[in-house]
Design a protein around this motif. Structure first.
Motif, PDB file in Angstrom:
ATOM      1  N   LEU A  73       0.857  -1.179   0.000  1.00 54.37           N
ATOM      2  CA  LEU A  73       0.000   0.000   0.000  1.00 54.37           C
ATOM      3  C   LEU A  73       0.897   1.234   0.000  1.00 54.37           C
ATOM      4  N   VAL A  74       0.760   2.082  -0.996  1.00 54.57           N
ATOM      5  CA  VAL A  74       1.571   3.285  -1.114  1.00 54.57           C
ATOM      6  C   VAL A  74       0.856   4.422  -0.391  1.00 54.57           C
ATOM      7  N   VAL A  75       1.572   5.079   0.514  1.00 51.65           N
ATOM      8  CA  VAL A  75       1.016   6.207   1.270  1.00 51.65           C
ATOM      9  C   VAL A  75       1.944   7.411   1.151  1.00 51.65           C
ATOM     10  N   GLU A 115       6.297   4.135   1.188  1.00 51.33           N
ATOM     11  CA  GLU A 115       6.098   5.569   1.022  1.00 51.33           C
ATOM     12  C   GLU A 115       6.297   5.968  -0.439  1.00 51.33           C
ATOM     13  N   TYR A 116       5.417   6.816  -0.929  1.00 55.66           N
ATOM     14  CA  TYR A 116       5.423   7.245  -2.324  1.00 55.66           C
ATOM     15  C   TYR A 116       6.791   7.731  -2.780  1.00 55.66           C
ATOM     16  N   ALA A 117       7.465   8.519  -1.950  1.00 55.90           N
ATOM     17  CA  ALA A 117       8.744   9.112  -2.337  1.00 55.90           C
ATOM     18  C   ALA A 117       9.825   8.067  -2.598  1.00 55.90           C
ATOM     19  N   SER A 118       9.707   6.885  -1.987  1.00 56.54           N
ATOM     20  CA  SER A 118      10.811   5.926  -2.040  1.00 56.54           C
ATOM     21  C   SER A 118      10.566   4.712  -2.938  1.00 56.54           C
ATOM     22  N   THR A 122       4.379   5.484  -9.659  1.00 52.40           N
ATOM     23  CA  THR A 122       4.199   6.909  -9.900  1.00 52.40           C
ATOM     24  C   THR A 122       2.784   7.218 -10.372  1.00 52.40           C
ATOM     25  N   LYS A 123       2.190   8.234  -9.801  1.00 56.49           N
ATOM     26  CA  LYS A 123       0.894   8.763 -10.233  1.00 56.49           C
ATOM     27  C   LYS A 123       1.172   9.992 -11.100  1.00 56.49           C
TER      28      LYS A 123
END
Length: 157
Positions: A73-75, A115-118, A122-123
């Motif tokens: 799950l990407v947060v 985590e999205y940054a790592s 990509t959205k």
């Protein structure tokens, strides 16, 4: 000789379906963990909107808790989620990543929070803006990895 059929290309994951004991309890549980919009409900199913994807919750657990099969799950902020997972009494699992957050939800679904940054996932800027997250960015290492693939996101989105 018959021509070999053309293979398709997998583009991404539209949704992940989880079995839960009760839809209302599951919506309350996930509502304690993260902000979401309900995409819809039908019979014994509910759909949590994840922008251009969704999480499908299906009432009725048919198997034992998972210890290997999982989904990531990407947060936007994994560490903000950690105390919520602990407060809700989830079983926290050993993570293969030093700063990982792996846990079982109350119905035994194994969730690995990233985590999205790592991560390379990509959205598009349009989807991020529509989700109210226009400022999310990628770490430099992830940008390098994406660039090496010819997939550098525009404006560090």
């Amino acid at each position: 000789m018959q021509a070999k059929p053309r293979k398709t290309t997998a583009i991404g994951i539209n949704h992940v379906a989880l079995e839960v004991g009760d839809i209302d309890e599951a919506l309350a549980f996930y509502g304690e963990l993260f902000n979401f919009k309900l995409r819809g409900r039908k019979d014994k199913m509910a759909f949590i909107d994840l922008g251009d994807q969704y999480l499908a919750l299906t009432e009725g657990r048919s198997q034992e808790p998972d210890t290997k099969r999982h989904f990531g799950l990407v947060v936007d902020d994994r560490e903000a989620m950690r105390p919520l997972v602990q407060r809700l009494g989830c079983t926290i699992l050993s993570s293969p990543f030093p700063s990982g957050l792996d846990f079982l939800d109350p119905w035994g679904n194994y969730i690995q929070v990233v985590e999205y940054a790592s991560v390379q996932f990509t959205k598009s800027p349009e989807v991020l803006a529509g989700m109210g997250l226009p400022g999310l960015h990628k770490d430099d290492q992830v940008l390098k990895e994406l660039k090496e693939k010819g997939m550098e996101p525009p404006q560090n989105s």
